[in-house]
Design a protein around this motif. Structure first.
Motif, PDB file in Angstrom:
ATOM      1  N   GLY A 100       0.816  -1.211   0.000  1.00 18.24           N
ATOM      2  CA  GLY A 100       0.000   0.000   0.000  1.00 18.24           C
ATOM      3  C   GLY A 100       0.844   1.252   0.000  1.00 18.24           C
ATOM      4  N   PRO A 101       0.259   2.392   0.409  1.00 18.59           N
ATOM      5  CA  PRO A 101       0.999   3.664   0.401  1.00 18.59           C
ATOM      6  C   PRO A 101       2.149   3.648   1.414  1.00 18.59           C
ATOM      7  N   VAL A 102       3.271   4.263   0.996  1.00 15.48           N
ATOM      8  CA  VAL A 102       4.472   4.343   1.830  1.00 15.48           C
ATOM      9  C   VAL A 102       4.942   5.797   1.844  1.00 15.48           C
ATOM     10  N   PRO A 103       5.256   6.351   3.025  1.00 14.40           N
ATOM     11  CA  PRO A 103       5.749   7.735   3.070  1.00 14.40           C
ATOM     12  C   PRO A 103       7.040   7.907   2.273  1.00 14.40           C
ATOM     13  N   GLY A 104       7.197   9.080   1.688  1.00 14.55           N
ATOM     14  CA  GLY A 104       8.409   9.431   0.964  1.00 14.55           C
ATOM     15  C   GLY A 104       8.320   9.173  -0.525  1.00 14.55           C
ATOM     16  N   HIS A 105       9.365   9.617  -1.215  1.00  9.93           N
ATOM     17  CA  HIS A 105       9.448   9.469  -2.671  1.00  9.93           C
ATOM     18  C   HIS A 105       9.770   8.039  -3.065  1.00  9.93           C
ATOM     19  N   ASP A 106       9.335   7.656  -4.242  1.00  8.66           N
ATOM     20  CA  ASP A 106       9.733   6.403  -4.856  1.00  8.66           C
ATOM     21  C   ASP A 106      11.247   6.408  -4.979  1.00  8.66           C
ATOM     22  N   ALA A 107      11.919   5.338  -4.585  1.00  8.42           N
ATOM     23  CA  ALA A 107      13.383   5.273  -4.564  1.00  8.42           C
ATOM     24  C   ALA A 107      13.998   5.526  -5.939  1.00  8.42           C
ATOM     25  N   GLU A 108      13.311   5.132  -6.983  1.00 12.66           N
ATOM     26  CA  GLU A 108      13.832   5.309  -8.344  1.00 12.66           C
ATOM     27  C   GLU A 108      13.321   6.591  -9.004  1.00 12.66           C
ATOM     28  N   GLU A 109      12.485   7.357  -8.289  1.00 15.07           N
ATOM     29  CA  GLU A 109      11.895   8.599  -8.817  1.00 15.07           C
ATOM     30  C   GLU A 109      11.230   8.375 -10.179  1.00 15.07           C
ATOM     31  N   ARG A 110      10.515   7.262 -10.291  1.00 17.73           N
ATOM     32  CA  ARG A 110       9.822   6.944 -11.542  1.00 17.73           C
ATOM     33  C   ARG A 110       8.625   7.866 -11.744  1.00 17.73           C
ATOM     34  N   ASP A 111       8.341   8.151 -13.016  1.00 18.46           N
ATOM     35  CA  ASP A 111       7.109   8.860 -13.342  1.00 18.46           C
ATOM     36  C   ASP A 111       5.921   8.027 -12.877  1.00 18.46           C
ATOM     37  N   TYR A 112       4.843   8.672 -12.543  1.00 22.33           N
ATOM     38  CA  TYR A 112       3.589   8.057 -12.118  1.00 22.33           C
ATOM     39  C   TYR A 112       3.666   7.436 -10.720  1.00 22.33           C
ATOM     40  N   ALA A 113       4.762   7.610  -9.987  1.00 23.89           N
ATOM     41  CA  ALA A 113       4.945   6.895  -8.725  1.00 23.89           C
ATOM     42  C   ALA A 113       4.789   7.774  -7.482  1.00 23.89           C
ATOM     43  N   ASN A 114       5.031   9.073  -7.573  1.00 22.49           N
ATOM     44  CA  ASN A 114       4.989   9.942  -6.397  1.00 22.49           C
ATOM     45  C   ASN A 114       3.692  10.741  -6.354  1.00 22.49           C
ATOM     46  N   PHE A 115       3.108  10.797  -5.154  1.00 20.81           N
ATOM     47  CA  PHE A 115       1.813  11.441  -4.963  1.00 20.81           C
ATOM     48  C   PHE A 115       1.819  12.306  -3.711  1.00 20.81           C
ATOM     49  N   ALA A 116       0.897  13.246  -3.654  1.00 25.27           N
ATOM     50  CA  ALA A 116       0.540  13.969  -2.441  1.00 25.27           C
ATOM     51  C   ALA A 116      -0.959  14.250  -2.577  1.00 25.27           C
ATOM     52  N   SER A 117      -1.648  14.398  -1.457  1.00 20.40           N
ATOM     53  CA  SER A 117      -3.095  14.569  -1.530  1.00 20.40           C
ATOM     54  C   SER A 117      -3.553  15.807  -0.768  1.00 20.40           C
ATOM     55  N   PHE A 118      -4.699  16.326  -1.198  1.00 18.03           N
ATOM     56  CA  PHE A 118      -5.364  17.409  -0.476  1.00 18.03           C
ATOM     57  C   PHE A 118      -6.849  17.338  -0.765  1.00 18.03           C
ATOM     58  N   SER A 119      -7.626  18.039   0.036  1.00 16.19           N
ATOM     59  CA  SER A 119      -9.076  18.077  -0.140  1.00 16.19           C
ATOM     60  C   SER A 119      -9.562  19.512  -0.106  1.00 16.19           C
ATOM     61  N   ASP A 120     -10.695  19.755  -0.766  1.00 12.81           N
ATOM     62  CA  ASP A 120     -11.318  21.071  -0.675  1.00 12.81           C
ATOM     63  C   ASP A 120     -12.116  21.144   0.630  1.00 12.81           C
ATOM     64  N   PRO A 121     -12.722  22.272   0.960  1.00 14.10           N
ATOM     65  CA  PRO A 121     -13.437  22.398   2.241  1.00 14.10           C
ATOM     66  C   PRO A 121     -14.589  21.408   2.421  1.00 14.10           C
ATOM     67  N   ASP A 122     -15.119  20.857   1.329  1.00 18.08           N
ATOM     68  CA  ASP A 122     -16.197  19.873   1.430  1.00 18.08           C
ATOM     69  C   ASP A 122     -15.698  18.441   1.512  1.00 18.08           C
ATOM     70  N   GLY A 123     -14.406  18.231   1.277  1.00 12.64           N
ATOM     71  CA  GLY A 123     -13.849  16.880   1.317  1.00 12.64           C
ATOM     72  C   GLY A 123     -13.667  16.237  -0.040  1.00 12.64           C
ATOM     73  N   ASN A 124     -13.912  16.969  -1.143  1.00 13.57           N
ATOM     74  CA  ASN A 124     -13.594  16.433  -2.456  1.00 13.57           C
ATOM     75  C   ASN A 124     -12.082  16.229  -2.508  1.00 13.57           C
ATOM     76  N   GLY A 125     -11.651  15.037  -2.911  1.00 10.63           N
ATOM     77  CA  GLY A 125     -10.250  14.664  -2.794  1.00 10.63           C
ATOM     78  C   GLY A 125      -9.455  14.749  -4.085  1.00 10.63           C
ATOM     79  N   TRP A 126      -8.275  15.327  -3.967  1.00 10.57           N
ATOM     80  CA  TRP A 126      -7.363  15.534  -5.084  1.00 10.57           C
ATOM     81  C   TRP A 126      -6.028  14.843  -4.817  1.00 10.57           C
ATOM     82  N   LEU A 127      -5.383  14.394  -5.882  1.00 14.28           N
ATOM     83  CA  LEU A 127      -4.030  13.862  -5.803  1.00 14.28           C
ATOM     84  C   LEU A 127      -3.128  14.652  -6.736  1.00 14.28           C
ATOM     85  N   LEU A 128      -1.960  15.014  -6.242  1.00 14.64           N
ATOM     86  CA  LEU A 128      -0.893  15.488  -7.112  1.00 14.64           C
ATOM     87  C   LEU A 128      -0.146  14.240  -7.543  1.00 14.64           C
TER      88      LEU A 128
END
Length: 137
Positions: A100-128
């Protein structure tokens, strides 16, 4: 035949609060704010550099129900820093492994592998999601 996704409806409880969040904190461009009476309002905003916009729809019953919208970025740390500097609560960067999810960057810095998340005030969820596409940074 082309089929372009250009608009995603995001349900919110308070359109003015959501508009302020997306325009002022998330840095989206305000494209349209149009009202025709008390029951019809269109607020459309576009993330920087995106061809797809969001439309805020007042719907208290489904507010916060949209999850997993992805904002693709070339430099996740820079975008995360900009958003947190604007007052958005953004998670630390994480990646996925077999368990599952693991804190920190992907060791190989591969495209499509690193994420961060945030939500709007209503809880709609976004991923970087970091995708450098050919080494762009």
């Amino acid at each position: 035949m082309d089929m372009k996704l250009e608009l995603v409806v995001v349900p919110v409880a308070d359109v003015d609060r959501a508009k302020a969040f997306y325009a002022e904190r998330a840095g989206f461009r305000l494209d349209v704010d149009f009202s025709a009476g008390e029951d019809f309002r269109v607020v459309q905003l576009t993330p920087p550099g995106s061809a797809c916009s969001i439309a805020l729809m007042k719907n208290k019953e489904t507010a916060g129900s949209v999850q997993g919208l992805h904002l693709v970025v070339a430099d996740i740390e820079a975008v995360r820093a900009e958003l947190t500097g604007r007052g958005v609560e953004v998670s630390e960067v994480f990646h996925h492994e077999a368990g599952g999810p693991v804190p920190g960057h992907d060791a190989e810095e591969r495209d499509y592998a690193n994420f961060a998340s945030f939500s709007d005030p209503d809880g709609n969820g976004w991923l970087l999601q970091q995708i450098r596409r050919g080494g762009e940074a």
